[in-house]
Design a protein around this motif. Structure first.
Motif, PDB file in Angstrom:
ATOM      1  N   ALA A 196      -0.006   1.524  23.031  1.00  0.00           N
ATOM      2  CA  ALA A 196      -0.932   2.040  23.351  1.00  0.00           C
ATOM      3  C   ALA A 196      -1.493   3.475  22.850  1.00  0.00           C
ATOM      4  O   ALA A 196      -2.626   3.882  23.202  1.00  0.00           O
ATOM      5  N   ALA A 197      -0.770   3.929  22.015  1.00  0.00           N
ATOM      6  CA  ALA A 197      -0.998   5.572  21.499  1.00  0.00           C
ATOM      7  C   ALA A 197      -1.865   5.408  20.457  1.00  0.00           C
ATOM      8  O   ALA A 197      -2.498   6.515  19.929  1.00  0.00           O
ATOM      9  N   GLU A 198      -1.945   4.226  19.788  1.00  0.00           N
ATOM     10  CA  GLU A 198      -2.652   4.147  18.338  1.00  0.00           C
ATOM     11  C   GLU A 198      -3.912   4.712  18.465  1.00  0.00           C
ATOM     12  O   GLU A 198      -4.554   5.321  17.741  1.00  0.00           O
ATOM     13  N   PRO A 199      -4.782   4.385  19.598  1.00  0.00           N
ATOM     14  CA  PRO A 199      -6.288   4.995  19.583  1.00  0.00           C
ATOM     15  C   PRO A 199      -6.323   6.549  19.685  1.00  0.00           C
ATOM     16  O   PRO A 199      -7.132   7.319  19.645  1.00  0.00           O
ATOM     17  N   TYR A 200      -5.062   7.080  19.936  1.00  0.00           N
ATOM     18  CA  TYR A 200      -4.953   8.552  20.330  1.00  0.00           C
ATOM     19  C   TYR A 200      -4.430   9.400  18.974  1.00  0.00           C
ATOM     20  O   TYR A 200      -4.033  10.612  19.267  1.00  0.00           O
ATOM     21  N   VAL A 201      -4.460   8.766  18.000  1.00  0.00           N
ATOM     22  CA  VAL A 201      -3.693   9.450  16.992  1.00  0.00           C
ATOM     23  C   VAL A 201      -4.262  10.886  16.498  1.00  0.00           C
ATOM     24  O   VAL A 201      -3.731  11.684  16.191  1.00  0.00           O
ATOM     25  N   GLU A 202      -5.708  10.849  16.633  1.00  0.00           N
ATOM     26  CA  GLU A 202      -6.372  12.162  16.164  1.00  0.00           C
ATOM     27  C   GLU A 202      -5.952  13.327  17.358  1.00  0.00           C
ATOM     28  O   GLU A 202      -5.482  14.500  16.918  1.00  0.00           O
ATOM     29  N   GLN A 203      -5.991  12.940  18.873  1.00  0.00           N
ATOM     30  CA  GLN A 203      -5.413  14.163  19.515  1.00  0.00           C
ATOM     31  C   GLN A 203      -4.064  14.501  19.404  1.00  0.00           C
ATOM     32  O   GLN A 203      -3.749  15.674  19.386  1.00  0.00           O
ATOM     33  N   ASP A 260       0.259   3.404   6.984  1.00  0.00           N
ATOM     34  CA  ASP A 260       0.077   5.050   7.149  1.00  0.00           C
ATOM     35  C   ASP A 260      -0.443   5.699   8.512  1.00  0.00           C
ATOM     36  O   ASP A 260       0.463   6.553   8.922  1.00  0.00           O
ATOM     37  N   ARG A 261      -1.376   5.038   9.178  1.00  0.00           N
ATOM     38  CA  ARG A 261      -1.737   5.643  10.597  1.00  0.00           C
ATOM     39  C   ARG A 261      -0.663   5.685  11.301  1.00  0.00           C
ATOM     40  O   ARG A 261      -0.380   6.581  12.011  1.00  0.00           O
ATOM     41  N   GLN A 262       0.210   4.598  11.469  1.00  0.00           N
ATOM     42  CA  GLN A 262       1.169   4.384  12.444  1.00  0.00           C
ATOM     43  C   GLN A 262       2.459   5.604  11.995  1.00  0.00           C
ATOM     44  O   GLN A 262       2.977   6.246  13.053  1.00  0.00           O
ATOM     45  N   LEU A 263       2.757   5.876  10.777  1.00  0.00           N
ATOM     46  CA  LEU A 263       3.554   6.935  10.329  1.00  0.00           C
ATOM     47  C   LEU A 263       3.003   8.192  10.602  1.00  0.00           C
ATOM     48  O   LEU A 263       3.934   9.185  11.292  1.00  0.00           O
TER      49      LEU A 263
END
Ligand code: SF4
Length: 371
Positions: free
Chosen positions: A48-55, A275-278
């Motif tokens: 659920a946090a994947e769309p919030y990576v920038e924040q 990479d994004r998940q890391l």
């Protein structure tokens, strides 16, 4: 209660279900919290946090600068020996791999030291395979004695030792020990560790407690990403760190998140992380534990390291050679533990750090508490 006892009461599957059931609302609440609970950390590592990576990244960057200033520490691994009596399916040093085995003599160690000092490093990580007969406590004592006059900070990543052995090494100048559980999933651990002392899951898991009791300045823990579901392993690392910080509060902690890399064996990761998940994981660790050091090795690519370093990383290796004798001599890459990806010279890594508005520091922080 030791962490092992706490761990034995923790159910892997339940933890996994909890992580996967986190909602966008849980993530938003966690992002607003000033001090995260373990349950809020689970929200941040959840799908659920994947769309919030920038924040997550923004907040992580801010916390890292507040706590660590505009600095990134550089260290170098010094491989002392690639002898190993264990079979671990994912490692180039595994006993069944037909590679030439080498253990540095004291003269070879002097040559390595001179080559490393010439590059400017003052913080060294000593690494060996697990071969108690060749690289046991007496060898480690000789090495630490020999290196102490040359390095202000000595870290070790070797087989788990007894508390009194850590104490003896600390007296000679050892500052920190890294001991990764690889995976906190018992049966997955058993599938990958097929022979030797590393098969003893409990003894390994108890190591950080022995180190804490010995009063060491810093302990590094982590899981090897690729052996089991990375989110649940990260949740276990979070529990472990939470326990250690409460129990041995004078000790500093560092976390690593190594991804499996190609080696002489032919292991294929069971679980992959993008990479994004890391990045999500690194930033979630930072929000959960603002004081923890977060360390990134040369297993990762140049571009990934450059992009992620301002977000939460506090410690990096540079120009690592994972074969014994690799700095002073031109040793063959077939002696390597795993292939490295970022092969830049240390000064190029320091320059990349500078280009992000940060400063490379070639030594570790001095101990904040005396024991
Ligand atoms: S992971 Fe460590 S113990 Fe296992 S084979 Fe490699 S060096 Fe030996």
């Amino acid at each position: 209660m030791s962490f092992l006892e706490q761990f034995n009461q923790t159910d892997w599957d339940e933890l996994k279900i909890t992580i996967n059931s986190k909602s966008a609302n849980d993530v938003e609440q966690a992002l607003k919290a000033s001090r995260l609970t373990h349950d809020q950390f689970l929200a941040l590592i959840s799908p659920a946090a994947e769309p919030y990576v920038e924040q997550l990244a923004q907040k992580s960057m801010q916390l890292t600068r507040q706590r660590f200033g505009n600095t990134v520490q550089l260290y170098l691994p010094l491989y002392l020996s690639n002898k190993c009596t264990n079979i671990c399916t994912y490692c180039g040093f595994s006993l069944e791999n037909k590679i030439r085995r080498k253990t540095l003599s004291m003269t070879e160690l002097e040559n390595e030291t001179a080559a490393i000092k010439a590059m400017g490093f003052d913080h060294i990580l000593l690494v060996t395979g697990e071969a108690q007969g060749t690289v046991g406590i007496e060898y480690f004592k000789d090495v630490v004695k020999k290196l102490k006059p040359h390095f202000s900070h000595i870290t070790m990543e070797v087989q788990p030792l007894e508390q009194h052995e850590y104490e003896e090494l600390m007296e000679l100048g050892l500052d920190a020990v890294l001991v990764y559980q690889e995976t906190y999933h018992r049966s997955a651990y058993a599938k990958q560790h097929l022979r030797g002392s590393k098969m003893d899951f409990d003894y390994r898991l108890d190591t950080a407690d022995r180190l804490g009791k010995a009063g060491i300045d810093k302990i590094g823990i982590g899981a090897l990403i690729g052996l089991e579901d990375w989110r649940t392993d990260a949740a276990m690392v979070g529990l472990h760190l939470d326990y250690l910080e409460r129990t041995y509060w004078q000790t500093r902690y560092s976390l690593s998140f190594p991804r499996l890399r190609p080696c002489e064996g032919e292991f294929q990761p069971v679980s992959e992380i993008s990479d994004r998940q890391l990045v999500q994981l690194i930033c979630a660790y930072r929000l959960f534990k603002p004081e923890a050091e977060l360390s990134l090795s040369t297993r990762e690519s140049e571009s990934f390291r450059d992009n992620v370093l301002p977000l939460g990383i506090t410690t990096m290796s540079a120009y690592s050679k994972t074969q014994p004798g690799g700095y002073a001599e031109d040793t063959p890459s077939s002696l390597e533990q795993f292939a490295i990806d970022d092969g830049r010279r240390p000064e190029a890594v320091a320059e990349a750090i500078k280009s992000k508005g940060l400063e490379a520091v070639w030594k570790d922080w001095d101990s904040s508490y005396s024991h």
